[in-house]
Design an enzyme around this catalytic site. Sequence first.
Site, PDB file in Angstrom:
ATOM      1  N   HIS A 189     -70.701  41.870 -95.473  1.00 15.53           N
ATOM      2  CA  HIS A 189     -71.939  42.102 -94.716  1.00 15.53           C
ATOM      3  C   HIS A 189     -71.756  41.749 -93.242  1.00 15.53           C
ATOM      4  CE1 HIS A 189     -74.183  42.540 -98.515  1.00 15.53           C
ATOM      5  NE2 HIS A 189     -73.449  41.530 -98.940  1.00 15.53           N
ATOM      6  N   SER A 319     -58.757  50.726 -67.871  1.00 11.93           N
ATOM      7  CA  SER A 319     -60.047  51.181 -67.367  1.00 11.93           C
ATOM      8  C   SER A 319     -59.925  51.721 -65.946  1.00 11.93           C
ATOM      9  CB  SER A 319     -61.032  50.006 -67.392  1.00 11.93           C
ATOM     10  OG  SER A 319     -62.175  50.287 -66.614  1.00 11.93           O
ATOM     11  N   LYS A 325     -57.851  45.985 -68.212  1.00 16.42           N
ATOM     12  CA  LYS A 325     -58.558  46.102 -69.488  1.00 16.42           C
ATOM     13  C   LYS A 325     -57.699  46.879 -70.481  1.00 16.42           C
ATOM     14  CE  LYS A 325     -63.219  47.012 -71.243  1.00 16.42           C
ATOM     15  NZ  LYS A 325     -62.909  47.756 -72.460  1.00 16.42           N
ATOM     16  N   GLU A 332     -59.214  54.933 -81.434  1.00 23.17           N
ATOM     17  CA  GLU A 332     -60.363  55.791 -81.122  1.00 23.17           C
ATOM     18  C   GLU A 332     -60.021  57.264 -81.300  1.00 23.17           C
ATOM     19  OE1 GLU A 332     -61.478  54.569 -77.213  1.00 23.17           O
ATOM     20  OE2 GLU A 332     -62.206  52.603 -77.877  1.00 23.17           O
TER      21      GLU A 332
END
Length: 465
Positions: A189, A319, A325, A332
């Site tokens: 959960h 980035s 970053k 993805e």
Amino acid sequence: MSDDSRIEHDAYGEAAIPAGRYWGAQTARALDIFTLGAERFPAGLIHAFGLQKLAAARANRRLGVLAPDLSEAIERAAHEVAQGAFDDHFPLSVWQTGSGTQTNMNANEVIANRANEHLGSPLGSRSPVHPNDHANRSQSSNDTFPTVMHLATALALRDDLHPALSLLADALAEKAEAFADVVKIGRTHLMDAVPMTVGQAFDAFARQVALGRERLEAVTPRLYRLPQGGTAVGSGLNAPAGFDAVFCQEISALTGLAFTPNLSKFEGMGGHDALVEVSGALNVVAVSLTKIANDLRFLGSGPRCGLGELVVPHDGLTSSIMPGKRNPTIAEVVLQIAFQVMGNHGTVTAAGASGNFELNVAKPVLIHNLLQSIRLLSDGCRLFAERFVSGLEVDRERLDGNVAGALLVATVLNPVLGYDRVAQITETALREDVTPREACLKLGFLEAAEYDRLVDPVRMARPNG
């Protein structure tokens, strides 16, 4: 007629063909009519057509319905198509007649023209090899196109997707072994649960991918049943007796795959349930990859303010505004591939349901989406394995800290103290921001030595040895 084109004639009139192009009048008319979309069939489907025409010519020769000299010229031309020598001569859009007739005729015309060239006749002569009478002998688009659909799918699975899935499963299994001794806190959960190892998580990932392969292998016997020999509606009109069996012998010899005749050509032409089944198995693979990619990118989130249990490999990308970053770009990409495959399965499902009486009339869009799914999953699994999974590391310090402060390690005390007392321990620890060990000792339920003996996260991760 300009110097850069020629005129071909067929039963329906004349058509201008660009010079040096091997297609004929039917393809030229289709190009003029189906002027929509930029989607083209992948090279694998065109190569499968070459194999199909090669096997058909050999079967026709063996059965005595095609002269040896014509058969040899067709076989030579079809082999060249199968090898990719004429990919640029298949210009038609996916968006065409639902039987795939235009692409079948494209193949017949290219092969007939090339065969005639081998026999010393010019392009467009339609003699001695005729695209319908010889290249398409004993065939119809209605049984040929679905046969090619099965061929292209089976070859793409064998040559591309199965190796890619094995590569990914092996990469995940290697991480399972490498991280077998690293204890972490499991989550249910999205909340802290009891201890496990990082290796156990990766073993589950590897098993998901391996089961995806098993599901695809389970479809194989139905995928290998070919409708070739059914001709127009499934009855076999204009095909010699035994053509289906001889064709399957020839195509099996060419591909190394055990193709057999579909005992009901009507089923194989009016419905494409086996291909929908393949797509369903691909959809499961996409679902598995979504779960795996999401887990890995969430576990690698951070590095300072996320879960940070995994260290994501640096791919050199960053980035546009935040210097340094590091993003899980490959994970993805895998997610986006999975979404596309799930959407493709919806299209394949609708197309598979479009069998009207003796013919399915959504063959081109079905195979276009199915082959795209196979290609995307093949490329995605390789990229995922080689550029992401293989470079993953664990942050042992972060994991050790998580385990040390985890509340629900106290669950192992249920058989000793009972559920209610253990609930007091976890509630006290949470409320007072202390460890469950400190809470247990404060409540006076156990001595320190006994608590340490009973609450061993390493042993808890493998309670049965």
